[in-house]
Write a protein that holds these residues in place. Sequence first.
Motif, short mmCIF file in Angstrom:
data_model
loop_
_atom_site.label_atom_id
_atom_site.label_comp_id
_atom_site.label_asym_id
_atom_site.label_seq_id
_atom_site.Cartn_x
_atom_site.Cartn_y
_atom_site.Cartn_z
N ASN A 2 -29.34 -7.13 -21.66
CA ASN A 2 -29.52 -6.06 -20.69
C ASN A 2 -29.59 -4.69 -21.35
O ASN A 2 -28.94 -4.45 -22.36
N GLU A 3 -30.37 -3.82 -20.72
CA GLU A 3 -30.38 -2.41 -21.12
C GLU A 3 -29.08 -1.79 -20.62
O GLU A 3 -28.71 -1.97 -19.46
N TRP A 4 -28.38 -1.09 -21.50
CA TRP A 4 -27.13 -0.43 -21.13
C TRP A 4 -27.31 1.08 -21.12
O TRP A 4 -28.04 1.64 -21.92
N THR A 5 -26.59 1.72 -20.21
CA THR A 5 -26.46 3.17 -20.22
C THR A 5 -25.33 3.52 -21.18
O THR A 5 -24.59 2.64 -21.65
N ARG A 6 -25.18 4.78 -21.45
CA ARG A 6 -24.07 5.20 -22.31
C ARG A 6 -22.73 4.82 -21.67
O ARG A 6 -21.81 4.40 -22.36
N GLU A 7 -22.64 4.94 -20.36
CA GLU A 7 -21.39 4.62 -19.66
C GLU A 7 -21.05 3.13 -19.81
O GLU A 7 -19.89 2.77 -19.99
N GLU A 17 -12.45 -6.82 -26.01
CA GLU A 17 -13.36 -7.74 -26.68
C GLU A 17 -14.24 -7.01 -27.68
O GLU A 17 -14.41 -5.81 -27.63
N LEU A 18 -14.82 -7.80 -28.54
CA LEU A 18 -15.85 -7.30 -29.43
C LEU A 18 -17.10 -7.07 -28.60
O LEU A 18 -17.40 -7.86 -27.71
N SER A 19 -17.81 -5.99 -28.85
CA SER A 19 -19.06 -5.73 -28.14
C SER A 19 -20.12 -5.27 -29.12
O SER A 19 -19.82 -4.68 -30.15
N LEU A 20 -21.36 -5.55 -28.77
CA LEU A 20 -22.50 -5.24 -29.63
C LEU A 20 -23.48 -4.38 -28.86
O LEU A 20 -23.81 -4.67 -27.70
N ASN A 47 -19.69 -12.58 -26.79
CA ASN A 47 -19.36 -11.18 -26.58
C ASN A 47 -20.45 -10.45 -25.81
O ASN A 47 -21.61 -10.85 -25.85
N PRO A 48 -20.09 -9.33 -25.16
CA PRO A 48 -21.10 -8.54 -24.47
C PRO A 48 -22.10 -7.95 -25.47
O PRO A 48 -21.71 -7.43 -26.51
N VAL A 49 -23.38 -8.07 -25.15
CA VAL A 49 -24.45 -7.53 -25.99
C VAL A 49 -25.38 -6.72 -25.10
O VAL A 49 -25.88 -7.22 -24.10
N GLY A 50 -25.58 -5.47 -25.48
CA GLY A 50 -26.50 -4.62 -24.74
C GLY A 50 -27.48 -3.95 -25.69
O GLY A 50 -27.29 -3.98 -26.90
N GLN A 51 -28.48 -3.35 -25.11
CA GLN A 51 -29.47 -2.65 -25.92
C GLN A 51 -29.86 -1.37 -25.21
O GLN A 51 -29.66 -1.23 -23.99
N ALA A 52 -30.41 -0.43 -25.99
CA ALA A 52 -30.89 0.82 -25.40
C ALA A 52 -31.93 1.46 -26.30
O ALA A 52 -31.85 1.37 -27.53
N ASN A 53 -32.87 2.11 -25.67
CA ASN A 53 -33.87 2.91 -26.36
C ASN A 53 -33.16 4.20 -26.79
O ASN A 53 -32.72 4.98 -25.95
N ILE A 54 -33.05 4.42 -28.09
CA ILE A 54 -32.31 5.56 -28.62
C ILE A 54 -32.93 6.89 -28.19
O ILE A 54 -32.24 7.91 -28.16
#
Length: 106
Positions: A2-7, A17-20, A47-54
Amino acid sequence: MNEWTREQWEHYKNDNELSLFYLYTPMCGTCMVASKMMLVINELVPNPVGQANINYLENLAMEYEIESVPCLLIAKKGHVYKKIYAFQSVPFLLETIKNIDDQAVI
């Protein structure tokens, strides 16, 4: 993945937990290869894995001193333990994630 917001990143980062958090740009050729690796990682780790366009997270890039993309932030209990720029291979990423997950947090 999923795409994540900064929040959302801050929420998962501060969790026990460990998160990526995978950072990329859509026009980056190396990011395209890394994105395929991250899809595999997402299926293999609990673990939770998210992504975002920098491009949309300029303040985060400055705060974490992101030098280039692709970049994988690995965090545990509110602390970023590792920034990975050279993804090398899926086994390399899995081993790095496992080693950080096994570390005791004081």
